[in-house]
Design a protein around this motif. Sequence first.
Motif, short mmCIF file in Angstrom:
data_model
loop_
_atom_site.label_atom_id
_atom_site.label_comp_id
_atom_site.label_asym_id
_atom_site.label_seq_id
_atom_site.Cartn_x
_atom_site.Cartn_y
_atom_site.Cartn_z
N CYS A 100 0.84 -1.16 -0.18
CA CYS A 100 -0.01 -0.03 0.05
C CYS A 100 0.87 1.31 0.01
N PRO A 101 0.80 2.03 -1.03
CA PRO A 101 1.83 3.17 -0.98
C PRO A 101 1.33 4.31 0.24
N ALA A 102 0.22 4.24 0.48
CA ALA A 102 -0.15 5.15 1.56
C ALA A 102 0.45 4.72 2.82
N CYS A 103 0.63 3.56 3.13
CA CYS A 103 1.16 3.06 4.19
C CYS A 103 2.69 3.21 4.32
N LEU A 104 3.40 3.19 3.30
CA LEU A 104 4.98 3.19 2.96
C LEU A 104 5.15 4.76 3.23
N LEU A 105 4.40 5.56 2.61
CA LEU A 105 4.52 6.92 2.69
C LEU A 105 4.46 7.18 4.28
N GLU A 106 3.52 6.78 4.98
CA GLU A 106 3.48 7.08 6.48
C GLU A 106 4.80 6.39 7.27
N GLY A 116 10.94 5.82 9.86
CA GLY A 116 11.45 6.13 8.72
C GLY A 116 11.89 5.09 7.82
N VAL A 117 11.70 3.70 8.38
CA VAL A 117 11.68 2.80 7.51
C VAL A 117 10.66 2.11 6.85
N PRO A 118 10.55 1.69 5.48
CA PRO A 118 9.30 1.00 5.04
C PRO A 118 8.98 -0.09 5.64
N TYR A 147 14.51 -14.65 -10.27
CA TYR A 147 14.64 -15.43 -9.11
C TYR A 147 15.47 -14.09 -8.15
N SER A 148 16.25 -13.46 -8.47
CA SER A 148 16.85 -12.35 -7.57
C SER A 148 15.66 -11.12 -7.08
N ASP A 149 14.64 -11.13 -7.83
CA ASP A 149 13.41 -10.47 -7.43
C ASP A 149 13.02 -10.65 -6.13
N ARG A 150 12.98 -11.90 -5.99
CA ARG A 150 12.27 -12.77 -4.77
C ARG A 150 12.81 -12.01 -3.44
N PHE A 151 14.16 -11.53 -3.85
CA PHE A 151 14.91 -11.21 -2.27
C PHE A 151 14.71 -9.52 -2.47
N LYS A 152 14.35 -9.02 -3.04
CA LYS A 152 14.34 -7.45 -3.02
C LYS A 152 13.54 -7.05 -1.80
N ASN A 153 14.04 -5.97 -1.19
CA ASN A 153 13.26 -5.04 -0.29
C ASN A 153 12.18 -4.25 -0.87
N LEU A 154 11.11 -3.71 -0.14
CA LEU A 154 10.14 -3.08 -0.84
C LEU A 154 10.89 -1.70 -1.46
N PRO A 155 11.48 -1.07 -0.64
CA PRO A 155 12.00 0.33 -1.32
C PRO A 155 12.72 -0.08 -2.73
N GLU A 156 13.03 -1.15 -3.11
CA GLU A 156 13.64 -1.32 -4.34
C GLU A 156 12.73 -1.73 -5.48
N PHE A 157 11.59 -1.54 -4.99
CA PHE A 157 10.59 -1.58 -6.00
C PHE A 157 9.88 -0.49 -6.42
N PHE A 158 10.30 0.60 -6.05
CA PHE A 158 9.79 2.05 -6.12
C PHE A 158 11.02 3.10 -6.34
N ASN A 160 11.04 6.50 -5.72
CA ASN A 160 11.54 7.70 -4.64
C ASN A 160 10.01 7.68 -3.92
N GLU A 161 10.11 8.69 -2.92
CA GLU A 161 8.93 9.07 -2.36
C GLU A 161 8.10 9.70 -3.26
N ALA A 162 8.51 10.38 -4.38
CA ALA A 162 7.47 11.08 -5.27
C ALA A 162 6.59 9.95 -5.91
N GLU A 163 7.20 8.98 -6.27
CA GLU A 163 6.61 7.87 -6.97
C GLU A 163 5.50 7.24 -6.11
N LEU A 164 5.54 6.96 -5.06
CA LEU A 164 4.71 6.74 -3.99
C LEU A 164 3.30 7.76 -3.79
N HIS A 165 3.77 8.92 -3.75
CA HIS A 165 2.61 10.02 -3.58
C HIS A 165 1.92 9.61 -5.17
#
Length: 617
Positions: A100-106, A116-118, A147-158, A160-165
């Motif tokens: 949820c982008p709103a949760c991550l922004l919070e 400050g950590v997602p 296969y490597s995508d399975r180990f990515k943390n959430l911040p690696e999928f967007f 910056n913050e502007a994209e979340l907004h």
Amino acid sequence: MHLLPKLEALPGESMTSYLNRVARFHGNVPLPKFLDMIELPRQELLATSSETIERVSRLTGLQTVQLERMTFLLHEKAMRRIGGHVVHTEFLDAKARRFCPACLLEDLAPDSPSLGVPVGRIGWQIHSIQTCSRHGLLLEHRSIRTYSDRFKNLPEFFENEAELHQLVSSAKECKASALQSYVLKRIAGVKGPDWLDAQPLDRAVRTCELLGMLLIDLPRAVPEKLAPSQRNLAADKGYRYASAGVIGMNEAFHVLFDRYVEREQPGGAQKVFGHFYTWLQRQQHNRDPGPVRDLLREFVLDHFPVEEGAELLGAPVDRQRVHTTRTLAAKSEFHLKTVRRALVAEGLVADAEGNWPLHQVFDAKAGQAVVEKMQASISTKGLEVYLNCTRGQAEQLTRSGTIPRLVPVGEACSGVLTNVAREDADAFLTRIMGSAVEVAMPSEGFLDISGAAEVLHRPALDIVATILDGLLTRVETFDPRNKFKSLYVHPEDVRRAMSYNPPTGFMTVDQASGKLGLPPESIYALSGLGGADGKPFFSEHFFDNSGSAKQRMISAEEVTEFSKRYITLKEYSEMMGIDSRSASKKLTTKGISTIASRRAVLRAIYDRQEVFELVDS
């Protein structure tokens, strides 16, 4: 000793997210480096073992029971465990990372609980969860392509913050389903509806979703391929019934079955219950689906003609419980329409045209008894021989209803339906021969029934009525083996019985019959049946006649009251200007029933007020 100060997990947080925060909080390093430092393979975060849970518990100070609610542990092949609940891997969405982008922004706010950590939520990994319960937004998806995508943390999928907004502003609003709330609470250890709690978690979810898809009229759909809003709607619908347990599930089954009947659809149980039925039939992954399969199996056996020996939802059928007109006709030598008319006469199905009555089910044993009665029935020609009477007398007895036909007199029918049941012919013989005195030779002046009828210029049926009513002083039988022809009566005794005048306020059965437009047999039957108040429709009164017998009388007031309170199908159909079959179907579909079995009283009789309320509506 665990790392100090102890970092607490946040509500609903996944273990991967928690370890990411631990890495930054205690070592200010990214998660991959932290895992290398503690020598924990990344694969353990995707398929966590109990040993890993113990290690993480010792490292962080969190209780193992808490950690087991934050990740999906390895269990058996293709199975996982979370919070003590064993689920199949299909319960998880392994092909996408959702958030949820709103949760991550919070979360990214410096003063947030995560500093400050997602934060990744464990619920975001579950297939059936489509919506953020906090913000009412559909979750965003990022496909896992490598296969490597399975180990990515959430911040690696967007980016910056502007994209979340931007994602928040374009996100679709959608209310979380009650099923989603139930799933998250159950993982957290909160008690829910008893019946659902007794099912494996993933089976409970699948039951609600597949049942809900049926209720929103998508019987062949797959939940994962539905639009999120549709999937939520299905989840809500299914959960509403399933949360009520056995009663709720059976209510849902009835809703679906009634819709099937109303639409006059062809096909059987699989047509009605769609993917829900096939899911339970397949026994996926050799797992017991639980009591839901037994519930559906019982409903199907009670509402569909499943033959004995057939394999149904995991078990062979020990006996066929119900028939439809079509299946019963297929097992007999009689035409479908013939069987249906016989079943209508027995009160087993409603009298209606089209496919609708073909879906009606009735007790298989009762239906088979109807067919057997038809097979053993006696035609008018056969009755002549069976009773040893004339053809004309046999016709009088059946047409008058004295010996009831398979289908009541006055209703259009032909062939076997004009026959009489063997047991009814036997019952007639027992009644008419019961009061006769066996003699070596008939007494002087006594004549057989045909002879007395000729002398009196009255139908033989009138003489039969005086015998059955016990109005004659003496009835003789000369050689009972001759049955009907063995009976002898005195013409003067018959003349006296038939010339009896009732007292004031009473009428004979024949008079009541004529006033109400019902055959005498109907009057007799109604005298033995209770109305809504439990009292007989007609109370019988017996008065001495000029002989030793008593004459049966009916209260004239009761006859008048009956005429006011009740209406026959014939009267209703004439009033509406439609045929009796259409009239019967209209009354049946509106839930208006006859006051007594049509078979018992020979006519369809209804409460006049109920019928008039229908006419006025």
